[in-house]
Design a protein around this motif. Structure first.
Motif, PDB file in Angstrom:
ATOM      1  N   TYR A  11     -34.042 -26.507 -26.625  1.00 33.43           N
ATOM      2  CA  TYR A  11     -34.076 -28.004 -26.390  1.00 33.43           C
ATOM      3  C   TYR A  11     -32.554 -28.590 -26.126  1.00 33.43           C
ATOM      4  O   TYR A  11     -32.537 -29.793 -25.880  1.00 33.43           O
ATOM      5  N   SER A 112     -41.584 -33.985 -22.759  1.00 36.14           N
ATOM      6  CA  SER A 112     -42.463 -33.036 -21.954  1.00 36.14           C
ATOM      7  C   SER A 112     -43.814 -33.544 -22.014  1.00 36.14           C
ATOM      8  O   SER A 112     -44.574 -33.174 -21.215  1.00 36.14           O
ATOM      9  N   VAL A 113     -44.194 -34.250 -23.323  1.00 33.83           N
ATOM     10  CA  VAL A 113     -45.758 -34.579 -23.257  1.00 33.83           C
ATOM     11  C   VAL A 113     -46.409 -35.528 -22.441  1.00 33.83           C
ATOM     12  O   VAL A 113     -47.424 -35.572 -22.027  1.00 33.83           O
ATOM     13  N   THR A 120     -43.824 -29.853 -14.678  1.00 34.78           N
ATOM     14  CA  THR A 120     -43.218 -29.253 -15.941  1.00 34.78           C
ATOM     15  C   THR A 120     -41.867 -29.429 -15.820  1.00 34.78           C
ATOM     16  O   THR A 120     -41.419 -28.572 -15.037  1.00 34.78           O
ATOM     17  N   THR A 211     -40.762 -32.189 -27.111  1.00 33.24           N
ATOM     18  CA  THR A 211     -42.043 -32.572 -26.579  1.00 33.24           C
ATOM     19  C   THR A 211     -42.639 -34.011 -26.689  1.00 33.24           C
ATOM     20  O   THR A 211     -42.900 -34.862 -25.690  1.00 33.24           O
ATOM     21  N   TYR A 281     -48.931 -30.356 -24.967  1.00 33.51           N
ATOM     22  CA  TYR A 281     -48.208 -29.684 -26.089  1.00 33.51           C
ATOM     23  C   TYR A 281     -47.982 -28.107 -25.639  1.00 33.51           C
ATOM     24  O   TYR A 281     -47.124 -27.380 -26.078  1.00 33.51           O
ATOM     25  N   VAL A 285     -41.080 -27.261 -22.734  1.00 35.49           N
ATOM     26  CA  VAL A 285     -40.500 -28.296 -22.432  1.00 35.49           C
ATOM     27  C   VAL A 285     -39.389 -27.790 -21.175  1.00 35.49           C
ATOM     28  O   VAL A 285     -39.067 -28.732 -20.490  1.00 35.49           O
ATOM     29  N   GLY A 422     -44.261 -30.767 -32.202  1.00 34.42           N
ATOM     30  CA  GLY A 422     -44.038 -32.101 -32.031  1.00 34.42           C
ATOM     31  C   GLY A 422     -44.451 -32.346 -33.320  1.00 34.42           C
ATOM     32  O   GLY A 422     -45.094 -32.055 -34.358  1.00 34.42           O
ATOM     33  N   THR A 427     -50.437 -31.710 -34.322  1.00 39.28           N
ATOM     34  CA  THR A 427     -49.353 -30.370 -34.042  1.00 39.28           C
ATOM     35  C   THR A 427     -49.855 -29.370 -34.732  1.00 39.28           C
ATOM     36  O   THR A 427     -50.859 -28.989 -34.923  1.00 39.28           O
TER      37      THR A 427
END
Length: 551
Positions: A11, A112-113, A120, A211, A281, A285, A422, A427
């Motif tokens: 990340y 990214s959600v 993506t 996310t 999810y 990412v 997340g 989650t």
């Protein structure tokens, strides 16, 4: 430790990491705050330690194991000042400390959600672009560069279209793009944004994409607040996505090294796809390779316009500042960020109705066991109970799985975590283990399930819960002891955690966790129909292909 290391690598913006290291400070990372008692948190804390040591602001009492911090919180929370600009942007200011240093944290409620299928990785891509500057920062000749960027984009779209149509002139279109791309790069004043911050004494310049959110942060001398306000507002009010295709190649290399060529990264990606097949999810990412090869700068600009509105942003400013003067500066610069036309938020993941999922991934690596149990989002009333369960089971050397699975020679490593990937939406609670040589994933699974059932039957001992509370308190105190840590927590809670005041409710909530509630939540959580199990099956065939991810 392998899972923790992969999480950190996945990340973080490696470009910003390089900038931070160049000024003599290790980079800092925090994708999910309000975490305690886990190996994941421990690794993140140690990574941040070198940088944060330079900014440590003492509390009114020294932080020791015997210190009760609850009495400090009313005094600290009373320093918090907030304001909302007319465009919806929220600002938190805390005047704190004697050292003339200020930490800035920009929390954007976009991750990214918020991507759609086929794009993506574009949230992470925009994070990289936010360091490229504006029409006033990062260019040697904006008028000429603007024309060059338009030509670059036109030739890229023509090339992409030719490839999709399998046109015979695809190579010609590629050559045209290469020429236009090289020309556009001629006008770039490379790293002018980060260099301006470094020259002003900035440290810890970095950003993360997860996310749920994208976060930008660094610290400056207190007399440089206006410089920060101009630079930070500039990259969101007038972003120029220069070097887009050059940086896209960098992101593709990140994916190759951290996922495609990394058995653990590939396994985690497959686990998320399987566990969250009904929700974003489940998408990585970093993005799927197919998308990274094809999305355009035009699509990244559109993503920004439909997600990065000021109403999605929280600025947290902590240090030696005058709140009213700071609000005036923020108003002057950040009011120019225009409201966008935001896309609707994705729906909550639906309850699992198909029962347990199991997936085996064949890769040339050692066996690995991953189980993901679905749980409610981070604002659920039992959030601290889930954290306590993770701490009790697999939080570190003191945990039950460490004693019953690792020290007994069944696994070389075993971890648990309460929020993955997340916290904004429903989650996962994860268990991760690597069997010792001669043991298999089934041996690990049996041992882990036995310990889960033991927790359900008998619950935690009071001594164990006392350890959970003490570790939670120490982790929390460590976090808020630094300006940067407090800024992170305040921004996160204000954006998606129920409001900044939740920051100071944390320890009381942990202290309220009871043995009976741990048993009740664990009983509901650890059901086979509620889980996804993904295992790595070793293969000696170096050419064995992992299951192909569908984007």
């Amino acid at each position: 430790m392998l899972f923790s290391a992969w999480m950190v690598g996945e990340y973080n913006n490696s470009k910003c990491k390089k900038n931070a290291e160049r000024v003599g400070h290790s980079f800092e990372y925090d994708n999910r705050v309000r975490r305690f008692g886990s190996v994941v948190a421990y690794v993140h804390r140690r990574i941040r330690a070198n940088f944060e040591r330079t900014q440590r602001t003492p509390l009114s009492k020294p932080v020791t194991e015997k210190t009760s911090s609850v009495d400090d919180f009313p005094e600290l929370s009373s320093r918090v000042r907030t304001r909302t600009l007319q465009n919806g942007l929220r600002v938190i200011v805390v005047s704190r400390g004697q050292a003339p240093v200020v930490s800035f944290h920009t929390y954007v409620d976009v991750g990214s959600v918020d991507e759609r299928p086929g794009l993506t990785g574009i949230a992470h891509m925009f994070e990289h672009m936010a360091f490229k500057g504006s029409s006033r920062v990062g260019t040697s000749d904006w008028i000429a560069e603007r024309a060059a960027l338009a030509a670059e984009e036109q030739t890229f779209l023509a090339w992409r279209d030719a490839v999709r149509r399998e046109s015979p002139d695809a190579e010609t279109r590629r050559a045209e793009f290469d020429g236009a791309h090289a020309h556009a790069l001629e006008f770039v004043a490379s790293e002018e944004y980060s260099t301006a911050i470094e020259r002003a004494g900035g440290v810890g310049l970095n950003a993360t994409t997860g996310t749920d959110a994208t976060q930008y942060f660094y610290s400056l001398p207190a007399n440089k607040i206006e410089l920060w306000a101009w630079l930070e507002s500039e990259r969101f009010a007038d972003p120029v996505l220069r070097e887009f295709y050059k940086e896209r190649d960098v992101v593709q290399e990140e994916r190759r090294s951290r996922t495609d060529s990394n058995p653990l990264g590939k396994l985690i990606e497959e686990a998320l796809i399987a566990a969250f097949d009904d929700h974003p999810y489940g998408r990585p990412v970093i993005g799927f390779q197919r998308d990274l090869e094809h999305f355009s700068r035009t699509e990244a600009e559109e993503f920004y316009k439909t997600t990065y509105g000021p109403e999605k942003m929280v600025l947290s400013i902590v240090g030696r500042v005058d709140p009213e003067q700071t609000f005036q500066i923020v108003e002057r610069y950040f009011s120019r960020i225009e409201k966008n036309r935001p896309n609707p938020a994705p729906p909550e993941p639906v309850a699992r109705i198909t029962g347990e999922k199991r997936l085996e991934v064949a890769l040339p690596a050692q066996p690995i066991y991953v189980a993901i149990y679905r749980r409610p989002n981070g604002r659920h009333d039992d959030d601290t109970v889930y954290h306590a369960i993770a701490d009790l089971l697999g939080g570190g050397e003191y945990s039950r799985l460490q004693k019953s699975v690792v020290k007994t020679g069944i696994a070389v490593a075993c971890q648990a975590g309460s929020q993955f990937p997340g916290s904004k939406y429903s989650t996962g609670f994860f268990i991760f283990a690597i069997p010792v040589q001669g043991r298999g994933v089934r041996d690990v699974e049996i041992a882990v399930e036995e310990e889960m059932q033991h927790l359900i039957r008998e619950g935690p001992r009071e001594q164990e819960l006392a350890g959970v509370r003490e570790r939670a308190k120490n982790e929390f105190l460590y976090e808020i002891e630094s300006n940067a840590g407090l800024a992170r927590l305040l921004a996160h809670n204000e954006a998606i955690g129920g409001g900044w005041r939740e920051t100071f409710q944390f320890i009381s909530k942990v202290n309220g966790v009871t043995a009976s509630r741990v048993r009740e939540v664990a009983t509901a959580l650890f059901q086979k129909e509620n889980r996804t199990v993904v295992t790595l099956k070793p293969t000696n065939d170096a050419n064995a292909a992992a299951p192909e991810a569908n984007s």
